[in-house]
Scaffold this motif. Structure first.
Motif, PDB file in Angstrom:
ATOM      1  N   HIS A 204       0.864  -1.182   0.000  1.00  0.00           N
ATOM      2  CA  HIS A 204       0.000   0.000   0.000  1.00  0.00           C
ATOM      3  C   HIS A 204       0.900   1.231   0.000  1.00  0.00           C
ATOM      4  O   HIS A 204       1.926   1.260   0.675  1.00  0.00           O
ATOM      5  CB  HIS A 204      -0.908   0.029   1.233  1.00  0.00           C
ATOM      6  CG  HIS A 204      -1.826  -1.156   1.330  1.00  0.00           C
ATOM      7  ND1 HIS A 204      -3.078  -1.180   0.738  1.00  0.00           N
ATOM      8  CD2 HIS A 204      -1.678  -2.349   1.938  1.00  0.00           C
ATOM      9  CE1 HIS A 204      -3.648  -2.346   0.980  1.00  0.00           C
ATOM     10  NE2 HIS A 204      -2.818  -3.074   1.713  1.00  0.00           N
ATOM     11  N   GLY A 205       0.490   2.246  -0.728  1.00  0.00           N
ATOM     12  CA  GLY A 205       1.281   3.474  -0.775  1.00  0.00           C
ATOM     13  C   GLY A 205       2.276   3.470  -1.923  1.00  0.00           C
ATOM     14  O   GLY A 205       2.391   2.508  -2.680  1.00  0.00           O
ATOM     15  N   ARG A 206       3.009   4.560  -2.029  1.00  0.00           N
ATOM     16  CA  ARG A 206       3.906   4.755  -3.164  1.00  0.00           C
ATOM     17  C   ARG A 206       5.214   3.978  -3.003  1.00  0.00           C
ATOM     18  O   ARG A 206       5.590   3.579  -1.888  1.00  0.00           O
ATOM     19  CB  ARG A 206       4.222   6.243  -3.315  1.00  0.00           C
ATOM     20  CG  ARG A 206       5.022   6.816  -2.151  1.00  0.00           C
ATOM     21  CD  ARG A 206       5.285   8.299  -2.339  1.00  0.00           C
ATOM     22  NE  ARG A 206       6.156   8.816  -1.274  1.00  0.00           N
ATOM     23  CZ  ARG A 206       6.591  10.071  -1.203  1.00  0.00           C
ATOM     24  NH1 ARG A 206       6.218  10.939  -2.132  1.00  0.00           N
ATOM     25  NH2 ARG A 206       7.378  10.463  -0.209  1.00  0.00           N
ATOM     26  N   ALA A 207       5.910   3.781  -4.120  1.00  0.00           N
ATOM     27  CA  ALA A 207       7.255   3.215  -4.077  1.00  0.00           C
ATOM     28  C   ALA A 207       8.184   4.210  -3.384  1.00  0.00           C
ATOM     29  O   ALA A 207       7.988   5.425  -3.466  1.00  0.00           O
ATOM     30  CB  ALA A 207       7.740   2.935  -5.498  1.00  0.00           C
ATOM     31  N   PHE A 208       9.200   3.685  -2.707  1.00  0.00           N
ATOM     32  CA  PHE A 208      10.109   4.590  -2.009  1.00  0.00           C
ATOM     33  C   PHE A 208      11.536   4.046  -1.995  1.00  0.00           C
ATOM     34  O   PHE A 208      11.764   2.836  -2.089  1.00  0.00           O
ATOM     35  CB  PHE A 208       9.624   4.874  -0.586  1.00  0.00           C
ATOM     36  CG  PHE A 208       9.489   3.664   0.304  1.00  0.00           C
ATOM     37  CD1 PHE A 208      10.551   3.239   1.102  1.00  0.00           C
ATOM     38  CD2 PHE A 208       8.301   2.946   0.360  1.00  0.00           C
ATOM     39  CE1 PHE A 208      10.428   2.136   1.929  1.00  0.00           C
ATOM     40  CE2 PHE A 208       8.163   1.841   1.186  1.00  0.00           C
ATOM     41  CZ  PHE A 208       9.232   1.437   1.975  1.00  0.00           C
ATOM     42  N   THR A 209      12.472   4.981  -1.876  1.00  0.00           N
ATOM     43  CA  THR A 209      13.888   4.640  -1.821  1.00  0.00           C
ATOM     44  C   THR A 209      14.502   4.925  -0.450  1.00  0.00           C
ATOM     45  O   THR A 209      15.598   4.452  -0.168  1.00  0.00           O
ATOM     46  CB  THR A 209      14.680   5.403  -2.894  1.00  0.00           C
ATOM     47  OG1 THR A 209      14.465   6.810  -2.723  1.00  0.00           O
ATOM     48  CG2 THR A 209      14.245   4.989  -4.293  1.00  0.00           C
ATOM     49  N   GLY A 210      13.844   5.682   0.380  1.00  0.00           N
ATOM     50  CA  GLY A 210      14.382   5.995   1.709  1.00  0.00           C
ATOM     51  C   GLY A 210      14.171   4.827   2.656  1.00  0.00           C
ATOM     52  O   GLY A 210      13.420   4.930   3.642  1.00  0.00           O
ATOM     53  N   VAL A 211      14.837   3.722   2.378  1.00  0.00           N
ATOM     54  CA  VAL A 211      14.565   2.477   3.097  1.00  0.00           C
ATOM     55  C   VAL A 211      15.028   2.563   4.543  1.00  0.00           C
ATOM     56  O   VAL A 211      14.333   2.108   5.458  1.00  0.00           O
ATOM     57  CB  VAL A 211      15.213   1.286   2.366  1.00  0.00           C
ATOM     58  CG1 VAL A 211      14.910  -0.012   3.092  1.00  0.00           C
ATOM     59  CG2 VAL A 211      14.725   1.222   0.922  1.00  0.00           C
TER      60      VAL A 211
END
Length: 306
Positions: A204-211
């Protein structure tokens, strides 16, 4: 549709919270889909994934886990594409084979999922070809004891399902049932950290890179739940109520209270975490909290999703 930083041939269809995200993986003349959303959105799911596939044969459907918002469109996709090969996590294979909506949690949560078939299971420690790449299968218990995540090492892309979102993770259902699972959530977060993904495609929600930042937020939330399991239980109950309201959109308050009082999972949470308050009063208090947060509106005896 989300495309920021995605590897070639990987498309994230970001859905609302009633349906999980769909991930379409494109190969040479074929396409695979990860998770199929909720059953009421099935026609939209088929339209979306077929548009992305652009005439490629739909060959594979994968479910990260079998909550209704992730597999509710399976039956419709299978009907539209009879050759579709469906892969599920192994833990509930018998429940799908025998179609047991209680064991699958659909009936106790007051949700629905049309019966579907499966062809094989996703074995942790192996890899599965989806689109143009091989994706590692990793066990990811916590939110669901049978859940898996998928990882593509060349692009360092993780399909995290509900094990990790940009701001948290899914309800830890086993904890509500009296099983110790917060430790499993922690172990799954550690697994994601070891995999060191560049990009996460959540359920759910957008893809992200700030893992790293997302992991820190998830661990902070987990620590709060470990310190106060009742906080987690209240949050879970409100999520279940909100989910049903997302499905119904508008309902008479009296009818919604009747549904809530007859939902076995809500009764279980009440008995384990709020038995000092009558069930009807507890549900009423949760609805007031949802209204105060802007998650619903109440007018003239009706509840409306907001």
């Amino acid at each position: 549709m989300s495309a920021v930083g995605l590897p070639p041939g990987v498309v994230l269809l970001e859905r609302g919270w009633l349906s999980s995200n769909n991930i379409v993986l494109l190969g040479n003349g074929e396409a695979a889909v990860v998770d199929s959303g909720y059953w009421t959105h099935a026609a939209q799911t088929i339209d979306l994934v077929e548009r992305v596939a652009q005439g490629r044969a739909m060959t594979t459907l994968v479910n990260t886990h079998l909550h209704s918002d992730h597999c509710g469109g399976n039956a419709a996709l299978q009907a539209a594409h009879p050759a579709l090969r469906t892969l599920i996590p192994p833990g509930q294979a018998a429940a799908v084979r025998d179609w047991d909506p209680v064991a699958l949690s659909h009936e106790p949560t007051g949700q629905a999922c049309p019966a579907f078939r499966f062809d094989d299971v996703l074995v942790p420690g192996t890899a599965v070809r989806l689109g143009a790449a091989d994706w590692e299968v990793h066990a990811a218990p916590g939110h669901d004891p049978h859940s898996v995540i998928l990882f593509e090492p060349a692009s360092r892309t993780a399909i995290s399902a509900d094990a990790l979102w940009e701001n948290g993770f899914g309800i830890v259902f086993p904890e509500l049932e009296g099983e110790r699972a917060f430790e499993e959530v922690s172990a799954t977060l550690d697994l994601i950290e070891r995999l060191s993904p560049r990009l996460v495609l959540p359920g759910h929600g957008r893809a992200f890179t700030g893992v790293a930042e997302a992991l820190a937020r998830a661990r902070s939330r987990l620590a709060a739940y470990v310190a106060d399991p009742r906080r987690h239980a209240a949050h879970a109950a409100k999520v279940l109520l909100k989910f049903k309201l997302l499905e119904l959109q508008q309902v008479r308050r009296a009818d919604f209270l009747t549904w809530a009082e007859n939902a076995a999972y809500l009764r279980l949470v009440h008995e384990r975490f709020a038995s000092g308050m009558p069930l009807a009063e507890w549900v009423d208090a949760l609805l007031r909290d949802l209204a105060a947060s802007g998650a619903l509106r109440e007018e003239n005896g009706a509840l409306t999703n907001a």
